[in-house]
Design a protein around this motif. Sequence first.
Motif, PDB file in Angstrom:
ATOM      1  N   ASP A   6      25.258  -5.865  21.039  1.00 31.03           N
ATOM      2  CA  ASP A   6      24.656  -6.459  19.844  1.00 31.03           C
ATOM      3  C   ASP A   6      23.244  -5.937  19.610  1.00 31.03           C
ATOM      4  OD1 ASP A   6      26.966  -7.905  19.501  1.00 31.03           O
ATOM      5  OD2 ASP A   6      26.182  -9.739  20.406  1.00 31.03           O
ATOM      6  N   GLN A   7      22.568  -5.555  20.714  1.00 31.25           N
ATOM      7  CA  GLN A   7      21.210  -5.028  20.583  1.00 31.25           C
ATOM      8  C   GLN A   7      21.201  -3.557  20.162  1.00 31.25           C
ATOM      9  OE1 GLN A   7      18.714  -7.372  21.058  1.00 31.25           O
ATOM     10  NE2 GLN A   7      20.527  -8.671  21.316  1.00 31.25           N
ATOM     11  N   GLY A   8      22.377  -2.923  20.227  1.00 27.13           N
ATOM     12  CA  GLY A   8      22.482  -1.535  19.805  1.00 27.13           C
ATOM     13  C   GLY A   8      21.844  -0.552  20.755  1.00 27.13           C
ATOM     14  N   LYS A   9      21.817  -0.849  22.071  1.00 26.45           N
ATOM     15  CA  LYS A   9      21.227   0.073  23.039  1.00 26.45           C
ATOM     16  C   LYS A   9      21.921  -0.045  24.385  1.00 26.45           C
ATOM     17  CE  LYS A   9      17.470  -0.846  25.219  1.00 26.45           C
ATOM     18  NZ  LYS A   9      16.089  -1.120  25.662  1.00 26.45           N
ATOM     19  N   ALA A  10      21.765   0.986  25.215  1.00 23.57           N
ATOM     20  CA  ALA A  10      22.271   0.970  26.583  1.00 23.57           C
ATOM     21  C   ALA A  10      21.115   0.591  27.507  1.00 23.57           C
ATOM     22  CB  ALA A  10      22.838   2.322  26.966  1.00 23.57           C
ATOM     23  N   PRO A  11      21.222  -0.509  28.231  1.00 23.35           N
ATOM     24  CA  PRO A  11      20.101  -0.965  29.062  1.00 23.35           C
ATOM     25  C   PRO A  11      19.977  -0.173  30.359  1.00 23.35           C
ATOM     26  CG  PRO A  11      21.970  -2.414  29.375  1.00 23.35           C
ATOM     27  CD  PRO A  11      22.374  -1.419  28.310  1.00 23.35           C
ATOM     28  N   THR A  12      18.779  -0.187  30.939  1.00 25.58           N
ATOM     29  CA  THR A  12      18.528   0.477  32.215  1.00 25.58           C
ATOM     30  C   THR A  12      18.080  -0.549  33.244  1.00 25.58           C
ATOM     31  OG1 THR A  12      16.245   0.955  31.611  1.00 25.58           O
ATOM     32  CG2 THR A  12      17.885   2.650  31.133  1.00 25.58           C
ATOM     33  N   ALA A  13      18.429  -0.297  34.500  1.00 24.50           N
ATOM     34  CA  ALA A  13      18.068  -1.201  35.586  1.00 24.50           C
ATOM     35  C   ALA A  13      17.430  -0.421  36.722  1.00 24.50           C
ATOM     36  CB  ALA A  13      19.300  -1.947  36.096  1.00 24.50           C
ATOM     37  N   CYS A  14      16.467  -1.053  37.381  1.00 30.38           N
ATOM     38  CA  CYS A  14      15.836  -0.511  38.588  1.00 30.38           C
ATOM     39  C   CYS A  14      16.123  -1.483  39.725  1.00 30.38           C
ATOM     40  CB  CYS A  14      14.332  -0.355  38.374  1.00 30.38           C
ATOM     41  SG  CYS A  14      13.434   0.206  39.837  1.00 30.38           S
ATOM     42  N   ALA A  25      24.488  -2.850  51.472  1.00 32.78           N
ATOM     43  CA  ALA A  25      25.842  -3.052  50.961  1.00 32.78           C
ATOM     44  C   ALA A  25      25.841  -4.046  49.807  1.00 32.78           C
ATOM     45  CB  ALA A  25      26.755  -3.536  52.084  1.00 32.78           C
ATOM     46  N   ASP A  26      25.055  -5.123  49.921  1.00 31.31           N
ATOM     47  CA  ASP A  26      24.951  -6.091  48.823  1.00 31.31           C
ATOM     48  C   ASP A  26      24.362  -5.428  47.583  1.00 31.31           C
ATOM     49  OD1 ASP A  26      25.945  -8.052  50.471  1.00 31.31           O
ATOM     50  OD2 ASP A  26      24.025  -9.052  50.804  1.00 31.31           O
ATOM     51  N   GLY A  27      23.326  -4.602  47.792  1.00 29.34           N
ATOM     52  CA  GLY A  27      22.694  -3.919  46.675  1.00 29.34           C
ATOM     53  C   GLY A  27      23.656  -2.996  45.946  1.00 29.34           C
ATOM     54  N   GLN A  28      24.563  -2.364  46.695  1.00 28.48           N
ATOM     55  CA  GLN A  28      25.541  -1.478  46.064  1.00 28.48           C
ATOM     56  C   GLN A  28      26.521  -2.266  45.201  1.00 28.48           C
ATOM     57  OE1 GLN A  28      27.125   0.601  49.478  1.00 28.48           O
ATOM     58  NE2 GLN A  28      25.500   2.146  49.436  1.00 28.48           N
ATOM     59  N   ARG A  29      26.833  -3.496  45.606  1.00 28.98           N
ATOM     60  CA  ARG A  29      27.697  -4.339  44.779  1.00 28.98           C
ATOM     61  C   ARG A  29      26.947  -4.854  43.544  1.00 28.98           C
ATOM     62  NH1 ARG A  29      30.320  -3.879  49.249  1.00 28.98           N
ATOM     63  NH2 ARG A  29      32.569  -4.202  49.254  1.00 28.98           N
ATOM     64  N   ILE A  30      25.686  -5.161  43.704  1.00 29.28           N
ATOM     65  CA  ILE A  30      24.884  -5.549  42.545  1.00 29.28           C
ATOM     66  C   ILE A  30      24.850  -4.411  41.529  1.00 29.28           C
ATOM     67  CG2 ILE A  30      22.511  -6.011  41.786  1.00 29.28           C
ATOM     68  CD1 ILE A  30      22.185  -7.629  44.423  1.00 29.28           C
ATOM     69  N   MET A  31      24.648  -3.181  42.016  1.00 25.39           N
ATOM     70  CA  MET A  31      24.632  -2.041  41.111  1.00 25.39           C
ATOM     71  C   MET A  31      25.998  -1.832  40.463  1.00 25.39           C
ATOM     72  SD  MET A  31      22.193   0.633  43.214  1.00 25.39           S
ATOM     73  CE  MET A  31      22.232   1.891  41.936  1.00 25.39           C
ATOM     74  N   GLY A  32      27.059  -2.107  41.214  1.00 27.21           N
ATOM     75  CA  GLY A  32      28.392  -2.003  40.646  1.00 27.21           C
ATOM     76  C   GLY A  32      28.602  -2.976  39.501  1.00 27.21           C
ATOM     77  N   MET A  33      28.124  -4.208  39.682  1.00 28.96           N
ATOM     78  CA  MET A  33      28.246  -5.194  38.609  1.00 28.96           C
ATOM     79  C   MET A  33      27.395  -4.800  37.408  1.00 28.96           C
ATOM     80  SD  MET A  33      28.497  -8.880  40.616  1.00 28.96           S
ATOM     81  CE  MET A  33      27.459  -8.550  42.030  1.00 28.96           C
ATOM     82  N   GLY A  38      27.326  -2.263  31.733  1.00 27.13           N
ATOM     83  CA  GLY A  38      26.819  -1.267  30.801  1.00 27.13           C
ATOM     84  C   GLY A  38      25.460  -0.695  31.132  1.00 27.13           C
ATOM     85  N   PHE A  39      24.881  -1.077  32.272  1.00 29.41           N
ATOM     86  CA  PHE A  39      23.562  -0.584  32.652  1.00 29.41           C
ATOM     87  C   PHE A  39      23.638   0.836  33.229  1.00 29.41           C
ATOM     88  CE2 PHE A  39      22.591  -5.043  32.397  1.00 29.41           C
ATOM     89  CZ  PHE A  39      21.229  -5.127  32.165  1.00 29.41           C
ATOM     90  N   THR A  40      22.620   1.612  32.971  1.00 29.38           N
ATOM     91  CA  THR A  40      22.363   2.838  33.711  1.00 29.38           C
ATOM     92  C   THR A  40      21.165   2.566  34.622  1.00 29.38           C
ATOM     93  OG1 THR A  40      20.930   3.676  31.949  1.00 29.38           O
ATOM     94  CG2 THR A  40      23.264   4.300  31.873  1.00 29.38           C
ATOM     95  N   PHE A  41      20.795   3.540  35.462  1.00 25.69           N
ATOM     96  CA  PHE A  41      19.814   3.253  36.501  1.00 25.69           C
ATOM     97  C   PHE A  41      18.614   4.196  36.442  1.00 25.69           C
ATOM     98  CE2 PHE A  41      23.954   1.845  38.061  1.00 25.69           C
ATOM     99  CZ  PHE A  41      23.673   0.505  38.259  1.00 25.69           C
ATOM    100  N   THR A  42      17.479   3.653  36.844  1.00 26.21           N
ATOM    101  CA  THR A  42      16.240   4.410  36.942  1.00 26.21           C
ATOM    102  C   THR A  42      15.497   3.975  38.189  1.00 26.21           C
ATOM    103  OG1 THR A  42      14.110   4.875  35.882  1.00 26.21           O
ATOM    104  CG2 THR A  42      15.034   2.699  35.508  1.00 26.21           C
TER     105      THR A  42
END
Length: 449
Positions: A6-14, A25-33, A38-42
């Motif tokens: 709805d915001q018309g953008k692809a969000p990024t997560a750090c 291992a928990d962090g890898q599952r968080i990144m998977g979710m 729809g998040f990409t990573f930085t």
Amino acid sequence: MAYWQDQGKAPTACVDTFGCQQNVADGQRIMGMLQTMGFTFTDEPAQADLVLLNTCAVREHAEKRVYGNLGALTHTKKANPAQVICLCGCMAQQPSVAKKVRESYRHVDLVFGPHALWRFPELLYQVYTRRGRVFSIDDEPGTIAEGLPVVRDKGVKAWVSIIYGCNNFCSYCIVPYVRGRERSRDAECILEEVRGLVAEGYKDITLLGQNVNSYGRDLGTGMDFADLLARIDGEVEGDYLIRFMSSHPKDATPKLFDTMARCPHVARQLHLPFQSGNNRVLEAMNRRYTREKYLELVNYAKDVMPGLVLTSDVIIGFPGETEAEAMDTVSLVREVGFDALFTFIYSPRPGTAAAAMPDPATRAEKQVWFDRLLDAQNEISARQHAAYVGSTVRVLVDGESGDERWPLSSRTNGGRLVHLLGSRDLIGSFATARITDANTWALFGEAVE
């Protein structure tokens, strides 16, 4: 996530993870979710729409780093008021931390502990739609949610959690209070995950738990950790190694070591934390074994697995420990001849039994004892590594070392680090290495046909 569409953008997560392999291992599952949402990573917090700190509560130093990072995020939040800041992991599960964040770090939007990890998408949606802060740190039994997406590092190494929580309540340790009671995963789910990792090309797989030796006790199936190792070794085909950590000496058995010895996929590496070499201190730590029992275990393991690489955790300066008791730890190190140690000066954790114990020794005194421990272990490690010079060993080449002289990084079956001279085409595969040099911390060699 429909919100971002709805915001018309692809969000990024750090995502920034602190602490042990279980946190990784928990962090890898968080990144998977996040990726599924729809998040990409930085790696740059200033460029992220969402910043998540996945925290550790075991050491005071890690907590200080987290608070420092949280403070720095006031600037990124000021520059981007829509940025969402999350605090999760073991540190977040502590009521005192949640209270401090609620009162002093008002720019943090979401706080949740390990119990609520599987609810992360729901909690994040609440942040975005309610426009308010969300805290989920209830002390609950904990839920194992299978099938969560995972974003793993590329390469040859992977982590597989097999049991969550801890029932031991060592007097210095906060883990049972923040990760809850022991909960084992279903064996079929573990086998399926390992099988999938091997098919994807992972060759060095570590089974994780606060105490892997307790695996299966809560399932009522009669399967223990040694049985799980045997099933993985026998039912998952391929050229790979299985490692595990950590083992508690009170639950380690000859059956486990016999199983390791006969299973070719199980690495000849054992991380068996002893923490102290003095029986009075071990009792005060609530470790529930003695120096003599520990020595009996490691001697048996060495007998059935010649060449076993043995590592351990050690705490110096436990409350009430005397110099003589600390030197009992040093003498045990010399008697066993560990290949490497993870060493710590005692760090009090609020809420644990040890934090309330009298502690008359000064930090300076503890540092002297600690230095003696390091001197003893460094001498042993250097001697054992020197014995490898001239030998030929099988290694798994896992990446580049950053050293032009020895451009490749690799590990032996026992987990010893080998800086290797050879073609970069070897990365991701097993190779044969001739060891030409060594120091206290690593081996050096060249790849041979």
